[in-house]
Design a protein around this motif. Structure first.
Motif, PDB file in Angstrom:
ATOM      1  N   UNK A   3      94.402 -24.798  29.034  1.00 33.06           N
ATOM      2  CA  UNK A   3      94.426 -24.135  30.331  1.00 33.06           C
ATOM      3  C   UNK A   3      94.699 -22.658  30.142  1.00 33.06           C
ATOM      4  N   UNK A   4      93.857 -21.790  30.730  1.00 28.59           N
ATOM      5  CA  UNK A   4      93.997 -20.353  30.591  1.00 28.59           C
ATOM      6  C   UNK A   4      93.538 -19.695  31.880  1.00 28.59           C
ATOM      7  N   UNK A   5      93.769 -18.373  31.978  1.00 24.31           N
ATOM      8  CA  UNK A   5      93.182 -17.597  33.061  1.00 24.31           C
ATOM      9  C   UNK A   5      91.825 -17.099  32.586  1.00 24.31           C
ATOM     10  N   UNK A   6      90.758 -17.435  33.296  1.00 21.91           N
ATOM     11  CA  UNK A   6      89.410 -17.123  32.843  1.00 21.91           C
ATOM     12  C   UNK A   6      88.905 -15.859  33.521  1.00 21.91           C
ATOM     13  N   UNK A   7      88.145 -15.012  32.765  1.00 18.71           N
ATOM     14  CA  UNK A   7      87.451 -13.903  33.408  1.00 18.71           C
ATOM     15  C   UNK A   7      86.247 -14.420  34.159  1.00 18.71           C
ATOM     16  N   UNK A   8      85.558 -13.527  34.884  1.00 21.28           N
ATOM     17  CA  UNK A   8      84.312 -13.955  35.512  1.00 21.28           C
ATOM     18  C   UNK A   8      84.467 -14.139  37.007  1.00 21.28           C
ATOM     19  N   UNK A   9      83.469 -14.734  37.643  1.00 21.82           N
ATOM     20  CA  UNK A   9      83.423 -14.792  39.102  1.00 21.82           C
ATOM     21  C   UNK A   9      84.464 -15.702  39.720  1.00 21.82           C
ATOM     22  N   UNK A  10      84.989 -16.669  39.006  1.00 25.26           N
ATOM     23  CA  UNK A  10      85.973 -17.573  39.559  1.00 25.26           C
ATOM     24  C   UNK A  10      85.335 -18.748  40.243  1.00 25.26           C
ATOM     25  N   UNK A  11      86.083 -19.834  40.418  1.00 24.32           N
ATOM     26  CA  UNK A  11      85.504 -21.070  40.934  1.00 24.32           C
ATOM     27  C   UNK A  11      85.043 -20.989  42.375  1.00 24.32           C
ATOM     28  N   UNK A  12      85.725 -20.205  43.221  1.00 22.77           N
ATOM     29  CA  UNK A  12      85.312 -20.123  44.631  1.00 22.77           C
ATOM     30  C   UNK A  12      83.917 -19.510  44.752  1.00 22.77           C
ATOM     31  N   UNK A  13      83.655 -18.446  43.967  1.00 22.29           N
ATOM     32  CA  UNK A  13      82.342 -17.813  44.005  1.00 22.29           C
ATOM     33  C   UNK A  13      81.271 -18.740  43.441  1.00 22.29           C
ATOM     34  N   UNK A  14      81.606 -19.462  42.360  1.00 22.21           N
ATOM     35  CA  UNK A  14      80.648 -20.404  41.785  1.00 22.21           C
ATOM     36  C   UNK A  14      80.297 -21.505  42.778  1.00 22.21           C
ATOM     37  N   UNK A  15      81.318 -22.050  43.444  1.00 18.66           N
ATOM     38  CA  UNK A  15      81.060 -23.104  44.425  1.00 18.66           C
ATOM     39  C   UNK A  15      80.252 -22.585  45.612  1.00 18.66           C
ATOM     40  N   UNK A  16      80.514 -21.348  46.003  1.00 16.06           N
ATOM     41  CA  UNK A  16      79.797 -20.783  47.151  1.00 16.06           C
ATOM     42  C   UNK A  16      78.301 -20.726  46.899  1.00 16.06           C
ATOM     43  N   UNK A  17      77.900 -20.596  45.626  1.00 16.64           N
ATOM     44  CA  UNK A  17      76.479 -20.524  45.278  1.00 16.64           C
ATOM     45  C   UNK A  17      75.894 -21.901  44.961  1.00 16.64           C
ATOM     46  N   UNK A  18      76.731 -22.940  44.932  1.00 17.00           N
ATOM     47  CA  UNK A  18      76.246 -24.262  44.572  1.00 17.00           C
ATOM     48  C   UNK A  18      75.522 -24.904  45.767  1.00 17.00           C
ATOM     49  N   UNK A  19      74.421 -25.662  45.515  1.00 20.65           N
ATOM     50  CA  UNK A  19      73.689 -26.297  46.624  1.00 20.65           C
ATOM     51  C   UNK A  19      74.551 -27.203  47.493  1.00 20.65           C
ATOM     52  N   UNK A  20      75.632 -27.746  46.941  1.00 19.04           N
ATOM     53  CA  UNK A  20      76.482 -28.640  47.721  1.00 19.04           C
ATOM     54  C   UNK A  20      77.090 -27.932  48.924  1.00 19.04           C
ATOM     55  N   UNK A  84      71.800 -35.630  29.495  1.00 21.74           N
ATOM     56  CA  UNK A  84      71.584 -34.435  30.307  1.00 21.74           C
ATOM     57  C   UNK A  84      72.400 -33.281  29.743  1.00 21.74           C
ATOM     58  N   UNK A  85      71.844 -32.073  29.909  1.00 19.16           N
ATOM     59  CA  UNK A  85      72.537 -30.844  29.532  1.00 19.16           C
ATOM     60  C   UNK A  85      72.863 -30.085  30.810  1.00 19.16           C
ATOM     61  N   UNK A  86      74.100 -29.608  30.931  1.00 27.35           N
ATOM     62  CA  UNK A  86      74.564 -28.904  32.122  1.00 27.35           C
ATOM     63  C   UNK A  86      74.701 -27.416  31.821  1.00 27.35           C
ATOM     64  N   UNK A  87      74.254 -26.607  32.791  1.00 31.94           N
ATOM     65  CA  UNK A  87      74.212 -25.157  32.662  1.00 31.94           C
ATOM     66  C   UNK A  87      75.274 -24.511  33.563  1.00 31.94           C
ATOM     67  N   UNK A  88      75.513 -23.198  33.381  1.00 35.80           N
ATOM     68  CA  UNK A  88      76.468 -22.497  34.255  1.00 35.80           C
ATOM     69  C   UNK A  88      76.117 -22.635  35.731  1.00 35.80           C
ATOM     70  N   UNK A  89      77.149 -22.838  36.530  1.00 37.54           N
ATOM     71  CA  UNK A  89      76.976 -22.996  37.968  1.00 37.54           C
ATOM     72  C   UNK A  89      76.803 -24.427  38.422  1.00 37.54           C
ATOM     73  N   UNK A 134      80.081 -32.244  54.355  1.00 41.43           N
ATOM     74  CA  UNK A 134      80.158 -32.219  52.890  1.00 41.43           C
ATOM     75  C   UNK A 134      79.831 -33.594  52.328  1.00 41.43           C
ATOM     76  N   UNK A 135      80.385 -34.633  52.926  1.00 45.10           N
ATOM     77  CA  UNK A 135      80.123 -35.996  52.446  1.00 45.10           C
ATOM     78  C   UNK A 135      78.639 -36.321  52.524  1.00 45.10           C
TER      79      UNK A 135
END
Length: 239
Positions: A3-20, A84-89, A134-135
């Protein structure tokens, strides 16, 4: 995994761009993302590191920030098959959060240095109860995954080896362009396509001789996408 503090856009921004979360009613997405991220923790994994094992208790699903991850199973003879291979996002193993036995059906590992986030099964269940939209979105995504697998089984049992390889290469071509990088080594790709490794090697050599493609190992250039597209047309369905 650490567990660490990660650089980058952060999970909220990643989720905001996710089709879900796309297409939810106005203003809902940030609150849904906050609910999904309740109890989330960052992770870092090195290439080859196991993220969860087949049969482990399924307590978390993953959101990939950078790098790649894969899900694999081992046959009774020890052969490895990459499903399956999973990509960023992308989200990984969210379907496992709803399995009645509560365990991961496959092993997951990092294909490269990986940054991502572990998201809680409990928070996902709670968010689905709170947010029916969401469901429904999640149910639609899981249903599409099931439909895609039905089509894949149908395709694998009715297609030839050249058609399968052409369809696979055209999928990469659409996403990556004329130069494609195979996410699997040739032995794994042969297993994924349900053909013998010798057959795959012969097809690649023959197509290279005929000028349709060129390259070696995982790096290939597609010179005649029209020919490959004609081979792959039987994989296309009207809906």
């Amino acid at each position: 995994m650490t567990n660490i503090n990660l650089p980058g856009p952060g999970p909220a921004d990643l989720l905001a761009r996710h089709p879900l979360l796309q297409g939810l009613p106005s203003g809902m997405a940030p609150e849904v993302a906050a609910d999904l991220l309740r109890g989330a923790s960052p992770l870092r994994a090195e290439a080859g590191q196991v993220l969860f094992g087949e049969g482990d208790e399924a307590l978390h699903y993953l959101l990939i920030e950078s790098g790649q991850a894969e899900v694999v199973r081992y046959g009774y003879n020890g052969d490895e098959r990459v499903f399956r291979v999973f990509e960023p996002g992308q989200l990984m193993a969210e379907a496992a959060m709803f399995m009645p036995h509560g365990r991961y059906p496959m092993q997951a590992r990092a294909r490269s240095a990986l940054l991502g986030w572990r998201l809680s099964r409990r928070s996902l269940h709670d968010a689905c109860r709170r947010w029916p939209d969401l469901a429904l979105k999640l149910l639609a995504a899981l249903s599409k995954g099931l439909y895609d697998q039905v089509n894949k089984v149908d395709w694998m049992t009715s297609s030839s080896a050249p058609e399968r390889l052409a369809n696979y290469l055209m999928g990469l071509h659409e996403r990556q362009g004329a130069m494609v990088t195979l996410p699997l080594n040739q032995r794994q790709l042969a297993a994924h396509l349900g053909i013998r490794a010798e057959t795959l090697s012969r097809l690649l050599n023959d197509w290279q001789t005929q000028g349709y493609i060129s390259g070696k190992r995982r790096q290939w250039a597609v010179h005649d996408p029209a020919h490959l597209a004609r081979l792959a047309t039987t994989a296309k369905r009207p809906f």
